[in-house]
Design a protein around this motif. Structure first.
Motif, PDB file in Angstrom:
ATOM      1  N   THR A  40      30.014 -26.303  -8.514  1.00 49.22           N
ATOM      2  CA  THR A  40      30.161 -25.750  -9.860  1.00 49.22           C
ATOM      3  C   THR A  40      29.147 -26.357 -10.815  1.00 49.22           C
ATOM      4  N   ALA A  41      28.980 -27.673 -10.747  1.00 48.07           N
ATOM      5  CA  ALA A  41      28.023 -28.351 -11.630  1.00 48.07           C
ATOM      6  C   ALA A  41      26.602 -27.861 -11.386  1.00 48.07           C
ATOM      7  N   ILE A  44      26.168 -24.280 -12.771  1.00 51.72           N
ATOM      8  CA  ILE A  44      26.056 -24.274 -14.230  1.00 51.72           C
ATOM      9  C   ILE A  44      24.671 -24.750 -14.664  1.00 51.72           C
ATOM     10  N   ALA A  45      24.156 -25.789 -13.995  1.00 50.69           N
ATOM     11  CA  ALA A  45      22.828 -26.288 -14.329  1.00 50.69           C
ATOM     12  C   ALA A  45      21.764 -25.223 -14.072  1.00 50.69           C
ATOM     13  N   VAL A  46      21.865 -24.538 -12.936  1.00 52.36           N
ATOM     14  CA  VAL A  46      20.916 -23.463 -12.618  1.00 52.36           C
ATOM     15  C   VAL A  46      21.032 -22.338 -13.641  1.00 52.36           C
ATOM     16  N   LEU A  47      22.267 -22.035 -14.046  1.00 45.87           N
ATOM     17  CA  LEU A  47      22.496 -20.986 -15.027  1.00 45.87           C
ATOM     18  C   LEU A  47      21.758 -21.282 -16.328  1.00 45.87           C
ATOM     19  N   PHE A  48      21.868 -22.515 -16.815  1.00 42.42           N
ATOM     20  CA  PHE A  48      21.229 -22.856 -18.079  1.00 42.42           C
ATOM     21  C   PHE A  48      19.715 -22.991 -17.932  1.00 42.42           C
ATOM     22  N   ASN A 169      27.388 -35.851 -20.698  1.00 39.04           N
ATOM     23  CA  ASN A 169      27.538 -34.805 -19.688  1.00 39.04           C
ATOM     24  C   ASN A 169      26.994 -33.468 -20.187  1.00 39.04           C
ATOM     25  N   ILE A 170      27.265 -33.155 -21.452  1.00 32.79           N
ATOM     26  CA  ILE A 170      26.760 -31.909 -22.030  1.00 32.79           C
ATOM     27  C   ILE A 170      25.236 -31.900 -22.030  1.00 32.79           C
ATOM     28  N   VAL A 171      24.655 -33.031 -22.420  1.00 29.86           N
ATOM     29  CA  VAL A 171      23.200 -33.129 -22.490  1.00 29.86           C
ATOM     30  C   VAL A 171      22.578 -32.990 -21.112  1.00 29.86           C
ATOM     31  N   VAL A 172      23.123 -33.721 -20.130  1.00 32.24           N
ATOM     32  CA  VAL A 172      22.538 -33.735 -18.790  1.00 32.24           C
ATOM     33  C   VAL A 172      22.738 -32.412 -18.071  1.00 32.24           C
ATOM     34  N   GLN A 173      23.946 -31.855 -18.163  1.00 32.43           N
ATOM     35  CA  GLN A 173      24.259 -30.673 -17.375  1.00 32.43           C
ATOM     36  C   GLN A 173      23.813 -29.372 -18.028  1.00 32.43           C
ATOM     37  N   LEU A 174      23.737 -29.354 -19.358  1.00 31.27           N
ATOM     38  CA  LEU A 174      23.447 -28.100 -20.032  1.00 31.27           C
ATOM     39  C   LEU A 174      22.101 -28.090 -20.749  1.00 31.27           C
TER      40      LEU A 174
END
Length: 326
Positions: A40-41, A44-48, A169-174
């Motif tokens: 999932t992580a 989401i990273a690929v999505l952004f 987490n928001i900064v790194v993942q999104l």
């Protein structure tokens, strides 16, 4: 399989329901939990990253400058929702127990989702850049504001604390993948315009992964067995009414305030969401020593209701926008 085309429900909504049923019958357990979370992580990273690659730098900058839009979304998340939650006190004890009402009010205090808000805005052909900023700001502000609202409006242990790692987490993942997407945009933007399929697959796939993960968590906690069917039906109905009220009020606010259609989409989808990913970790700290499983049940139910309802709405608006352009 032609009968499927006659069902007046979007296929993506049926997929969400199917994944929820699958997670209820075959939830992720043991090592599977870590595997689902990592997949999932990554999705989401690929999505952004793809969102960053698709948006021009000018569109992203316009999203940052649109303060009126972000103010309305924040007002919906941290003013409108809490007021509706306080008004729901009339449901106790005839409809909701004290613990379920505490959970209903708590869900009204948590920040908006990031990923699903942006996905649905994209599906509905809304202002994706504005959604990225609005949803991210709501989540970051909520890390600090939600505990304060809980202390003011709910009885807690008195030891509420804020986990600053949520911001990281928001900064790194999104945000980091989004920035990387902006940097590689000159080399991939033409390919993305020609082949929109991969982005659509990641859009919908990430939502389905979130649904599976959330329902699996509920099954592992065993919270479905702690309440009577009547109480479960009552909280489901309460969440549906709450979501319907917020969707209607945010749509009305967007029109009355004179926002463009694309921005109205942002107000509806970012202003009506509540984050399970942020709300669950906070609840374990804010309600230590209390029945956390029951308290977070309304948030879990609302999260699934919002995904199903907003998926249908986003598909409808997106199809309408495509038709109008043609």
């Amino acid at each position: 399989m032609r009968w499927l085309s006659r069902i007046p429900i979007d296929g993506f909504v049926l997929s969400i329901v199917g994944v929820a049923v699958l997670a209820t019958l075959l939830p992720a357990k043991g090592v599977g939990v870590d595997v689902v979370e990592w997949i999932t992580a990554i999705a989401i990273a690929v999505l952004f990253l793809l969102y960053g690659a698709r948006l021009s730098p000018r569109e992203a900058l316009d999203g940052l400058k649109h303060w009126r839009l972000h103010s309305v979304v924040l007002a919906s998340t941290f003013v409108l929702f809490p007021l509706l939650g306080l008004a729901a006190r009339v449901l106790v004890p005839s409809v909701l127990t004290d613990d379920l009402y505490t959970g209903l009010l708590y869900l009204c205090l948590v920040p908006s989702t990031v990923q699903s808000s942006i996905v649905f805005t994209s599906m509905a052909k809304g202002n994706v850049a504005g959604a990225v900023v609005s949803a991210s700001v709501s989540n970051i502000v909520g890390v600090f504001l939600t505990p304060l609202l809980v202390i003011l409006l709910l009885d807690t242990t008195g030891h509420a604390s804020v986990d600053l790692s949520s911001v990281l987490n928001i900064v790194v993942q999104l945000l980091v993948p989004f920035i990387v997407g902006q940097l590689i945009r000159p080399w991939v933007v033409d390919w993305l315009k020609r082949y929109s399929g991969p982005t659509k697959i990641v859009d919908r796939g990430s939502i389905l992964l979130v649904v599976y993960s959330a329902f699996s968590a509920g099954v592992r906690e065993g919270i479905w067995h702690t309440l009577s069917p009547w109480r479960i039906a009552a909280i489901v109905a309460s969440c549906c009414v709450l979501l319907a009220a917020v969707l209607a009020l945010t749509a009305l606010a967007g029109r009355l305030l004179g926002f463009a259609r694309e921005d109205c989409v942002v107000i509806v989808f970012c202003g009506s969401k509540k984050s399970l990913a942020t709300g669950l970790p906070m609840a374990t700290v804010l309600f230590a020593g209390q029945p956390v499983g029951l308290i977070v049940l309304p948030l879990m139910i609302f999260h699934q209701v919002q995904l199903i309802a907003c998926a249908a709405l986003a598909q409808r608006w997106g199809n309408a926008a495509t038709t109008n352009r043609e």
